[in-house]
Motif scaffolding. Sequence first.
Motif, PDB file in Angstrom:
ATOM      1  N   TYR A 195       0.834  -1.202   0.000  1.00 41.85           N
ATOM      2  CA  TYR A 195       0.000   0.000   0.000  1.00 41.85           C
ATOM      3  C   TYR A 195       0.868   1.251   0.000  1.00 41.85           C
ATOM      4  CZ  TYR A 195      -3.090   3.727   1.493  1.00 41.85           C
ATOM      5  OH  TYR A 195      -3.769   4.915   1.568  1.00 41.85           O
ATOM      6  N   SER A 196       1.877   1.284   0.844  1.00 42.69           N
ATOM      7  CA  SER A 196       2.725   2.477   0.924  1.00 42.69           C
ATOM      8  C   SER A 196       3.499   2.695  -0.375  1.00 42.69           C
ATOM      9  CB  SER A 196       3.671   2.410   2.122  1.00 42.69           C
ATOM     10  OG  SER A 196       4.563   1.338   2.008  1.00 42.69           O
TER      11      SER A 196
ATOM     12  N   VAL B 103      -2.933  -6.065  -6.132  1.00 39.96           N
ATOM     13  CA  VAL B 103      -3.022  -4.643  -5.838  1.00 39.96           C
ATOM     14  C   VAL B 103      -3.481  -3.972  -7.123  1.00 39.96           C
ATOM     15  CG1 VAL B 103      -1.729  -2.570  -5.218  1.00 39.96           C
ATOM     16  CG2 VAL B 103      -1.190  -4.746  -4.115  1.00 39.96           C
ATOM     17  N   THR B 104      -4.501  -3.140  -7.007  1.00 44.88           N
ATOM     18  CA  THR B 104      -5.005  -2.417  -8.159  1.00 44.88           C
ATOM     19  C   THR B 104      -5.049  -0.936  -7.821  1.00 44.88           C
ATOM     20  OG1 THR B 104      -6.374  -4.300  -8.812  1.00 44.88           O
ATOM     21  CG2 THR B 104      -6.960  -2.166  -9.749  1.00 44.88           C
TER      22      THR B 104
ATOM     23  N   VAL C 111      -5.420   2.051 -13.468  1.00 44.26           N
ATOM     24  CA  VAL C 111      -4.107   2.565 -13.850  1.00 44.26           C
ATOM     25  C   VAL C 111      -3.063   1.455 -13.844  1.00 44.26           C
ATOM     26  CG1 VAL C 111      -2.292   4.202 -13.230  1.00 44.26           C
ATOM     27  CG2 VAL C 111      -4.693   4.842 -12.947  1.00 44.26           C
ATOM     28  N   TRP C 112      -3.129   0.582 -12.839  1.00 44.98           N
ATOM     29  CA  TRP C 112      -2.153  -0.504 -12.726  1.00 44.98           C
ATOM     30  C   TRP C 112      -2.755  -1.609 -11.869  1.00 44.98           C
ATOM     31  CZ3 TRP C 112       0.421  -2.990  -8.728  1.00 44.98           C
ATOM     32  CH2 TRP C 112       1.518  -3.767  -9.095  1.00 44.98           C
TER      33      TRP C 112
ATOM     34  N   THR D 258      -7.940   6.092  -1.329  1.00 38.84           N
ATOM     35  CA  THR D 258      -8.802   5.235  -0.541  1.00 38.84           C
ATOM     36  C   THR D 258      -8.342   3.796  -0.691  1.00 38.84           C
ATOM     37  OG1 THR D 258     -10.655   6.705  -0.990  1.00 38.84           O
ATOM     38  CG2 THR D 258     -11.188   4.514  -0.165  1.00 38.84           C
ATOM     39  N   MET D 259      -8.120   3.128   0.420  1.00 40.03           N
ATOM     40  CA  MET D 259      -7.720   1.734   0.387  1.00 40.03           C
ATOM     41  C   MET D 259      -8.970   0.863   0.451  1.00 40.03           C
ATOM     42  SD  MET D 259      -5.109  -0.534   2.776  1.00 40.03           S
ATOM     43  CE  MET D 259      -5.372   0.498   4.165  1.00 40.03           C
ATOM     44  N   ASN D 260      -9.029  -0.130  -0.418  1.00 37.78           N
ATOM     45  CA  ASN D 260     -10.146  -1.070  -0.437  1.00 37.78           C
ATOM     46  C   ASN D 260      -9.557  -2.468  -0.351  1.00 37.78           C
ATOM     47  OD1 ASN D 260     -12.493  -2.448  -0.785  1.00 37.78           O
ATOM     48  ND2 ASN D 260     -12.768  -1.899  -2.924  1.00 37.78           N
TER      49      ASN D 260
END
Length: 81
Positions: A4-5, A32-33, A46-47, A21-23
């Motif tokens: 995340y970081s 990870v999207t 985006v990625w 916003t983390m989901n």
Amino acid sequence: MQEYSTAESCVKAVFPNAPITMNRTDAYPIKVTVSAAIGKTSNVQVWSGRQQDLFRKYASKRKDAINAMTQNLQDLKEELE
């Protein structure tokens, strides 16, 4: 949380004022999207990649993922300008 970081720092490097916003989900395989909300109705991916590709212990994969994510974010920024 290092994935995340890493993703957050890539976004902030290109879009410093962007709200993030983390989901989280508990589904396997863990991905990870990074998506961008454009307006009220459009959501652009985006990625997306494996969580492990953002771990520090896989330096080469992490570097490639960061480069791809940053490039995609810069491309998006150019499209929006």
